[in-house]
Design an enzyme around this catalytic site. Structure first.
Site, short mmCIF file in Angstrom:
data_model
loop_
_atom_site.label_atom_id
_atom_site.label_comp_id
_atom_site.label_asym_id
_atom_site.label_seq_id
_atom_site.Cartn_x
_atom_site.Cartn_y
_atom_site.Cartn_z
N PRO A 2 -0.81 1.70 10.96
CA PRO A 2 0.54 1.39 10.54
C PRO A 2 0.59 0.30 9.49
CG PRO A 2 0.11 0.78 12.83
CD PRO A 2 -1.18 0.94 12.14
N GLU A 3 1.15 0.63 8.37
CA GLU A 3 1.45 -0.36 7.34
C GLU A 3 2.96 -0.56 7.36
OE1 GLU A 3 -0.70 0.38 3.66
OE2 GLU A 3 -2.07 1.71 4.72
#
Length: 271
Positions: A2-3
DNA sequence: AAAAGCCCCTGGATGC
DNA sequence: TGCATCCAGGGGCTTT
């Protein structure tokens, strides 16, 4: 995994629903990156006020204190009133009157940490050195260029470090540099002002478009309501080693920088 | 102060 | 089929 886009998509998928809920109980599974920082019983009876995001952290405001949630490399959240029994990789449940918020994280690089306030030492340790929010107004070219000029690391590694700008991870760093036509290995202090401006715009653009597409689902990411993202289908360079550049047709190259892979087009990103 | 390496952990893909 | 090796959306900590 997850960015910023994936974290923001996750936030948007349950923030409104959980706001106003009351915590009934909480459950911990195997250890995450840090201990929770309070007894699980301490969470029962709290009201959930709001869910905010700072960089790749989700901040769940309670009527007393807050929870800092980080998804690490393999974490994802679900929020539902019909969740199955917890599986081996479900390491945190927050059972509320509106449903259960559950963290699934096979690699356990993620974290759920309770802090009395954002000023608490543990919150400051995690949030205190974070850089500018790329999708907010405080992300301006002057501050970005000034900060970047102090660094001798490659521009790609500066983007990943998170102390200049937050939320840009391994996928979107490569993508933003491609959009800006900048070679990932360029020493950050050699980035001209016009190119810094172009990079700022590229970062904003790629992150905003990724949020609009529901983020990138590479292996198993999904939002808190179970929806996959589709931005990976639009990647210009990430994960495309050897494939033709979507602009010039030349082969995409892959290199290692700080034990992470970087993808770029040698023709479209000459320097 | 800044940069480089190491490490946390599990699972999937690939190669012999 | 079995086993070894490498790789993966992150980032804090320790050492230069």
């Amino acid at each position: 995994m997850p960015e910023l886009p994936e974290v923001e998509v996750t936030r948007l998928s349950f923030a409104d629903e959980i706001a106003g809920a009351k915590v009934l109980s909480a459950r911990l599974g195997k250890a995450l990156r840090w201990p929770l920082g309070c007894a699980v019983e301490h969470l029962a009876g709290r009201a959930v006020l709001a869910v905010r995001r700072r960089g790749k952290y989700l901040l769940i405001d309670l009527d007393q204190g807050l929870l800092l949630v980080h998804l690490g490399m393999s974490g994802s959240l679900r929020f539902s009133s019909h969740l199955p029994q917890a599986g081996v990789h479900d390491h945190f449940d927050l059972v509320t009157t509106r449903g259960t918020l559950r963290l699934n994280d096979p690699r356990r690089f993620g974290a759920v940490v309770y802090a009395d306030s954002e000023a608490a030492p543990i919150a400051q340790k995690l949030l205190g050195k974070l850089g500018m929010e790329p999708l907010s107004a405080d992300f301006d070219v002057d501050r970005f260029h000034t900060a970047v000029k102090r660094r001798k690391m490659s521009i790609k590694q500066v983007l990943l470090a998170g102390d200049v700008v937050v939320g840009v991870g391994n996928i979107y760093a490569s993508e933003a540099l491609f959009l800006a036509g900048i070679r990932p290995t360029l020493s950050a202090d050699r980035l001209s002002r016009p190119r810094a401006a172009k990079l700022c715009a590229a970062i904003r653009d790629v992150l905003a478009r990724a949020v609009a597409k529901g983020g990138s689902t590479l292996r198993d990411f999904s939002s808190a309501n179970g929806e996959s993202g589709y931005f990976q289908l639009e990647a210009m360079v990430y994960g495309r080693e050897g494939q033709p550049c979507r602009v010039c047709g030349g082969p995409i190259k892959s290199i290692r920088q700080g034990q992470r892979s970087t993808f770029f087009c040698p023709t479209c990103q000459k320097a």
